[in-house]
Design a protein around this motif. Structure first.
Motif, PDB file in Angstrom:
ATOM      1  N   ARG A   1       1.938   9.723 -10.197  1.00 10.30           N
ATOM      2  CA  ARG A   1       2.420   9.916  -8.875  1.00 10.30           C
ATOM      3  C   ARG A   1       1.290   9.620  -8.066  1.00 10.30           C
ATOM      4  NH1 ARG A   1       4.908  15.570 -10.236  1.00 10.30           N
ATOM      5  NH2 ARG A   1       6.816  14.815 -11.065  1.00 10.30           N
ATOM      6  N   GLU A   2      -0.027   9.995  -8.138  1.00 16.03           N
ATOM      7  CA  GLU A   2      -1.178   9.813  -7.509  1.00 16.03           C
ATOM      8  C   GLU A   2      -1.632   8.224  -7.296  1.00 16.03           C
ATOM      9  OE1 GLU A   2      -4.865  11.699  -8.835  1.00 16.03           O
ATOM     10  OE2 GLU A   2      -4.001  13.555  -9.013  1.00 16.03           O
ATOM     11  N   LYS A   3      -1.232   7.419  -8.320  1.00 14.55           N
ATOM     12  CA  LYS A   3      -1.535   6.085  -8.262  1.00 14.55           C
ATOM     13  C   LYS A   3      -0.593   5.474  -7.357  1.00 14.55           C
ATOM     14  CE  LYS A   3      -2.563   3.905 -12.254  1.00 14.55           C
ATOM     15  NZ  LYS A   3      -2.429   3.197 -13.357  1.00 14.55           N
ATOM     16  N   GLN A   4       0.715   5.798  -7.335  1.00 14.69           N
ATOM     17  CA  GLN A   4       1.930   5.252  -6.500  1.00 14.69           C
ATOM     18  C   GLN A   4       1.452   5.663  -5.095  1.00 14.69           C
ATOM     19  OE1 GLN A   4       5.508   6.774  -8.188  1.00 14.69           O
ATOM     20  NE2 GLN A   4       5.646   5.342  -9.750  1.00 14.69           N
ATOM     21  N   GLU A   5       1.205   6.794  -4.831  1.00 12.33           N
ATOM     22  CA  GLU A   5       0.652   7.288  -3.491  1.00 12.33           C
ATOM     23  C   GLU A   5      -0.432   6.636  -3.043  1.00 12.33           C
ATOM     24  OE1 GLU A   5       1.030   9.725   0.060  1.00 12.33           O
ATOM     25  OE2 GLU A   5       2.471   9.225  -1.681  1.00 12.33           O
TER      26      GLU A   5
ATOM     27  N   ASP B   1      -1.041   0.060   1.082  1.00  8.45           N
ATOM     28  CA  ASP B   1      -0.205  -1.047   1.717  1.00  8.45           C
ATOM     29  C   ASP B   1       0.234  -0.672   3.177  1.00  8.45           C
ATOM     30  OD1 ASP B   1       0.244  -2.303  -0.823  1.00  8.45           O
ATOM     31  OD2 ASP B   1       2.203  -1.393  -1.343  1.00  8.45           O
ATOM     32  N   HIS B   2       0.197   0.666   3.473  1.00 14.20           N
ATOM     33  CA  HIS B   2       0.294   1.173   4.764  1.00 14.20           C
ATOM     34  C   HIS B   2      -0.726   0.648   5.761  1.00 14.20           C
ATOM     35  CE1 HIS B   2       1.785   3.154   8.492  1.00 14.20           C
ATOM     36  NE2 HIS B   2       0.842   3.904   8.248  1.00 14.20           N
TER      37      HIS B   2
ATOM     38  N   GLU C   1      -3.116  -5.481   9.466  1.00 12.39           N
ATOM     39  CA  GLU C   1      -2.639  -6.900   9.834  1.00 12.39           C
ATOM     40  C   GLU C   1      -2.028  -6.726  11.412  1.00 12.39           C
ATOM     41  OE1 GLU C   1      -2.508 -10.083   8.307  1.00 12.39           O
ATOM     42  OE2 GLU C   1      -4.033  -9.034   7.047  1.00 12.39           O
ATOM     43  N   GLU C   2      -1.570  -5.735  11.599  1.00 12.24           N
ATOM     44  CA  GLU C   2      -0.818  -5.676  12.897  1.00 12.24           C
ATOM     45  C   GLU C   2      -1.908  -5.828  14.109  1.00 12.24           C
ATOM     46  OE1 GLU C   2       1.434  -2.150  12.687  1.00 12.24           O
ATOM     47  OE2 GLU C   2       2.915  -3.069  12.121  1.00 12.24           O
TER      48      GLU C   2
ATOM     49  N   LYS D   1       1.808 -14.079   1.122  1.00  9.72           N
ATOM     50  CA  LYS D   1       0.798 -13.535   0.160  1.00  9.72           C
ATOM     51  C   LYS D   1       0.983 -11.952  -0.242  1.00  9.72           C
ATOM     52  CE  LYS D   1      -3.050 -16.516   1.196  1.00  9.72           C
ATOM     53  NZ  LYS D   1      -4.311 -16.724   1.973  1.00  9.72           N
ATOM     54  N   GLN D   2       1.284 -11.125   0.690  1.00  6.98           N
ATOM     55  CA  GLN D   2       1.548  -9.891   0.504  1.00  6.98           C
ATOM     56  C   GLN D   2       2.884  -9.609  -0.400  1.00  6.98           C
ATOM     57  OE1 GLN D   2       1.696  -7.714   4.240  1.00  6.98           O
ATOM     58  NE2 GLN D   2      -0.439  -7.711   4.618  1.00  6.98           N
TER      59      GLN D   2
END
Length: 175
Positions: free
Chosen positions: A40-44, A50-51, A57-58, A169-170
């Motif tokens: 769970r920690e890894k996914q978070e 990513d965010h 990038e923006e 690429k992302q």
């Protein structure tokens, strides 16, 4: 007595084995819970990363847009200044022609109608040259504006292509 001792030893072994199985089950359960918590920690962490990358990038795209707009404004300002300089040159030439015309007219009055006709023809020729120069400057100004617009469009297209490549690429990295 030996039989009783053997039975007690067997009972003791069985009890110890049972206690070990219970402890083993508890340890396995704790390990599984810790593994789930780590997943769970890894996914978070991946989601947050990513965010954050998306925000970066923006911001990069905003900076690129501002750079392109400044470049465009600079080109337009340069073209405007060139036009002003050319217009001042034309104005100075008009004054010179007008002064020559006055001088020529004064001379013509002294030397008669022939000289006056020459002065008029010279003035028309000078005015024609002046009009041609004005047209040339206007064409040059339009060409500069067109060049600035094309440069802006090329920069915007380049920025779009770069953004598409980075997004691709992302996507590839996510997959």
């Amino acid at each position: 007595k030996k039989l009783e001792h053997a039975q007690n030893t067997e009972l003791g072994k069985a009890k110890i084995m049972k206690d070990l199985e219970i402890k083993k089950a508890r340890v396995s359960k704790n390990l599984e819970e810790k593994k789930i918590a780590l997943d769970r920690e890894k996914q978070e962490h991946v989601r947050k990363t990513d965010h954050e990358n998306t925000i970066i990038e923006e911001k990069k795209m905003e900076v690129e847009k501002e750079r392109i707009l400044k470049l465009k404004e600079t080109e337009v300002e340069k073209a405007r200044m060139l036009k002003q300089i050319e217009e001042k040159k034309i104005e100075a030439e008009k004054e010179r022609v007008e002064n020559l015309r006055k001088t020529d007219l004064e001379k013509a009055e002294k030397f008669g109608k022939v000289e006056m006709e020459k002065a008029r023809m010279k003035q028309e020729l000078d005015e024609k040259k002046l009009e041609e120069e004005k047209n040339r400057v206007e064409k040059m100004h339009l060409a500069e504006l067109n060049k600035a617009q094309k440069a802006k469009e090329a920069e915007i297209e380049k920025a779009k292509q770069i953004k598409e490549i980075e997004l691709q690429k992302q996507e590839n990295e996510k997959q």
